[in-house]
Motif scaffolding. Structure first.
Motif, short mmCIF file in Angstrom:
data_model
loop_
_atom_site.label_atom_id
_atom_site.label_comp_id
_atom_site.label_asym_id
_atom_site.label_seq_id
_atom_site.Cartn_x
_atom_site.Cartn_y
_atom_site.Cartn_z
N GLU A 1 26.69 30.98 28.81
CA GLU A 1 25.81 31.20 29.97
C GLU A 1 25.79 32.66 30.37
OE1 GLU A 1 26.53 30.09 34.50
OE2 GLU A 1 26.06 28.31 33.29
N ARG A 2 26.94 33.31 30.28
CA ARG A 2 27.04 34.73 30.62
C ARG A 2 28.38 35.27 30.14
NH1 ARG A 2 26.09 36.19 35.87
NH2 ARG A 2 24.96 34.26 36.32
N VAL A 3 28.46 36.59 30.09
CA VAL A 3 29.72 37.30 29.91
C VAL A 3 29.85 38.25 31.09
CG1 VAL A 3 31.07 38.86 28.47
CG2 VAL A 3 29.62 37.13 27.39
N ALA A 4 30.83 37.98 31.95
CA ALA A 4 30.99 38.75 33.19
C ALA A 4 32.16 39.71 33.05
CB ALA A 4 31.24 37.80 34.36
N SER A 5 31.98 40.91 33.53
CA SER A 5 33.05 41.90 33.47
C SER A 5 34.04 41.69 34.61
CB SER A 5 32.47 43.31 33.57
OG SER A 5 31.93 43.53 34.87
N ARG A 6 35.21 42.28 34.45
CA ARG A 6 36.22 42.24 35.52
C ARG A 6 35.65 42.77 36.82
NH1 ARG A 6 41.27 45.41 33.80
NH2 ARG A 6 41.76 43.45 32.72
N GLU A 7 34.88 43.83 36.73
CA GLU A 7 34.30 44.44 37.94
C GLU A 7 33.32 43.49 38.62
OE1 GLU A 7 36.31 47.17 35.55
OE2 GLU A 7 34.59 45.92 34.95
N GLU A 8 32.56 42.73 37.83
CA GLU A 8 31.64 41.76 38.42
C GLU A 8 32.39 40.66 39.17
OE1 GLU A 8 27.92 40.74 35.93
OE2 GLU A 8 29.39 41.45 34.45
N ILE A 9 33.51 40.21 38.60
CA ILE A 9 34.29 39.16 39.26
C ILE A 9 34.91 39.69 40.55
CG2 ILE A 9 36.22 37.55 38.99
CD1 ILE A 9 35.73 37.73 35.94
N LEU A 10 35.42 40.90 40.50
CA LEU A 10 35.99 41.51 41.71
C LEU A 10 34.93 41.63 42.80
CD1 LEU A 10 38.21 44.30 40.11
CD2 LEU A 10 39.03 42.35 41.45
N GLU A 11 33.74 42.05 42.43
CA GLU A 11 32.67 42.19 43.42
C GLU A 11 32.26 40.84 43.97
OE1 GLU A 11 28.14 44.07 43.82
OE2 GLU A 11 29.23 44.16 41.91
N PHE B 1 34.02 38.16 44.42
CA PHE B 1 35.00 37.59 45.34
C PHE B 1 35.56 38.61 46.33
CE2 PHE B 1 34.98 34.39 42.01
CZ PHE B 1 35.03 33.22 42.75
N GLY B 2 34.93 39.76 46.43
CA GLY B 2 35.31 40.74 47.44
C GLY B 2 36.65 41.39 47.21
N GLY B 3 37.01 41.61 45.95
CA GLY B 3 38.29 42.24 45.64
C GLY B 3 38.15 43.73 45.38
N GLY B 4 39.29 44.41 45.42
CA GLY B 4 39.34 45.82 45.10
C GLY B 4 39.98 46.05 43.75
N PRO B 5 40.06 47.29 43.31
CA PRO B 5 40.63 47.59 41.99
C PRO B 5 42.05 47.06 41.80
CG PRO B 5 39.51 49.51 42.89
CD PRO B 5 39.54 48.50 43.98
N ASP B 6 42.83 47.03 42.88
CA ASP B 6 44.22 46.57 42.77
C ASP B 6 44.33 45.06 42.58
OD1 ASP B 6 45.04 49.17 43.09
OD2 ASP B 6 45.44 48.97 45.24
N ASP B 7 43.22 44.33 42.76
CA ASP B 7 43.25 42.87 42.65
C ASP B 7 42.99 42.37 41.24
OD1 ASP B 7 43.67 42.42 45.44
OD2 ASP B 7 41.55 42.86 45.79
N GLY B 8 42.66 43.27 40.32
CA GLY B 8 42.20 42.83 39.01
C GLY B 8 43.24 42.74 37.93
N GLY B 9 44.52 42.87 38.27
CA GLY B 9 45.55 42.92 37.25
C GLY B 9 45.66 41.68 36.39
N ARG B 10 45.34 40.52 36.93
CA ARG B 10 45.44 39.27 36.17
C ARG B 10 44.07 38.74 35.73
NH1 ARG B 10 50.50 36.67 36.57
NH2 ARG B 10 49.57 34.60 36.34
N LEU B 11 43.03 39.50 36.00
CA LEU B 11 41.71 39.12 35.52
C LEU B 11 41.50 39.63 34.09
CD1 LEU B 11 39.44 39.92 38.61
CD2 LEU B 11 39.98 37.65 37.71
#
Length: 381
Positions: free
Chosen positions: A167-177, A179-189
């Motif tokens: 259906e799609r390929v979503a980047s880490r940055e798209e997932i963070l955006e 769900f309202g996360g910042g760069p520090d929230d992406g360590g396990r994504l």
């Protein structure tokens, strides 16, 4: 210290939940829970008695512990639909039987019972082949719809972006955006997340052939006896507002969506945007914590990085810590969780006592109960 009681029919052992090491514990509450387990051996994930086991065990525990809050999971219809070829009539009978068990629990316990469906099921059409990538694809047994992607080459991206089953390929940055996360929230994504189309699924280490899958469910049903909910993240707060005035239970019906509900309900958001939860750790935590935990728990994390020799919580699946902010932790009164879904009862609910089946790949290995709290006096609400 949280302790676990392992029960393999006529054999029981108490262990420290965090280390997994055998310990000696003989408090009155440990004896009470041992007795409940001994009286209610688990019949099996797909056994017709599986959902009745949830009701019977919960009622027995209520009689002996007197909680004000209960969290129940009825999962027999989910496992049976997922792994057994059923007729439409058989699925309907199983659905009706699941609702009948919830009604029996509510009637015999006197708890105001809020029913939540995790989403419907759809036919498993075909697996998605992600072999041959230059990078790494990671899929979890807890997720058929999402897979994590790492170290992809330009050739990989061209292949995936044109893949007919994605259906799609979503980047880490798209997932963070999203769900309202910042760069520090992406360590396990994952670096990218692949999302399967309806009916398609990612191959995992599961030994079982899939017959049906969780259908993508942007909304799921919450029974109309709970007011003020528009998302599954609203359930925790709405239930806590009623606790203290009355005894309340949440009954989670796995594998059932809005089209399956036989009681009045509110259609509640089950995720955000294109990301909708499947029955699994992140959906349970959204319900029990009132927040989205996708950054920590998602279908694309490389869980093997946590699989060290002395991994904490060896009986808790992928988890290496116990999540905070759960409904059981927030409620000051006594609480229990009972369900025929392994691990999630003791990990995601935060209830004082959790009783669950101990099954892996449908192999019935007995029962496990976890006692998180032994210090709450009788009648605490």
């Amino acid at each position: 210290m949280s302790l676990a009681i392992l029960d393999a029919r006529q054999w029981q052992q108490v262990v420290d939940l965090r280390s997994g090491y055998k310990i000696e514990a003989d408090s009155p509450l440990v004896g009470t829970v041992k007795g409940v387990l001994a009286r209610h051996p688990f019949p099996g994930d797909r056994d017709p008695r599986g959902n009745a086991w949830v009701t019977d065990t919960a009622l027995d525990l209520i009689d002996r512990y007197d909680p004000g809050f209960a969290f129940l999971t009825y999962a027999r219809q989910y496992y049976s639909s997922r792994y057994s070829p059923l007729t439409a009539t058989e699925r309907e009978e199983m659905r009706e039987a699941a609702f009948a068990e919830v009604e029996r629990f509510a009637r015999e316990s006197g708890f105001a019972t809020v029913i939540v469906g995790t989403g419907g099921m759809t036919r498993a059409v075909a697996p998605i082949d992600l072999t041959g990538l230059d990078g790494l694809a990671v899929a979890s047994n807890w997720s058929a719809r999402y897979a994590g992607l790492y170290g992809l080459s330009a050739r990989d991206m061209d292949r995936l972006l044109g893949h007919p089953d994605l259906e799609r390929v979503a980047s880490r940055e798209e997932i963070l955006e999203l769900f309202g996360g910042g760069p520090d929230d992406g360590g396990r994504l994952p670096e990218q997340m692949a999302v399967a189309r309806t009916g398609r699924y990612f191959n995992t280490t599961s030994l079982r052939r899939l017959v049906m899958l969780p259908a993508p469910s942007p909304v799921v049903p919450v029974s109309a006896n709970l007011d003020g909910v528009a998302s599954i993240t609203d359930v925790k707060g709405a239930v806590l507002a009623r606790l203290g005035r009355e005894k309340v239970a949440i009954a989670l019906l796995e594998g059932l969506g809005c089209e399956d509900f036989t009681v009045p309900f509110t259609a509640c958001r089950n995720g955000r945007g294109w990301y909708c939860y499947e029955p699994g750790d992140s959906q349970y935590l959204a319900l029990t914590t009132g927040g989205h935990r996708v950054f920590e728990h998602n279908g694309g994390y490389r869980y093997y990085l946590d699989d060290i020799e002395r991994k904490p919580y060896p009986f808790s699946g992928y988890f290496t810590t116990l999540p905070s902010g759960t409904i059981g932790e927030a409620y000051p009164g006594r609480s229990i969780a009972v369900g025929n879904r392994s691990m999630f009862m003791h990990v995601t609910t935060g209830c004082d006592i959790a009783c669950e089946c101990f099954a892996r790949n449908l192999y019935n290995q007995g029962l496990m109960a976890v006692i998180h709290r032994q210090d709450k006096p009788a009648g605490a609400q």
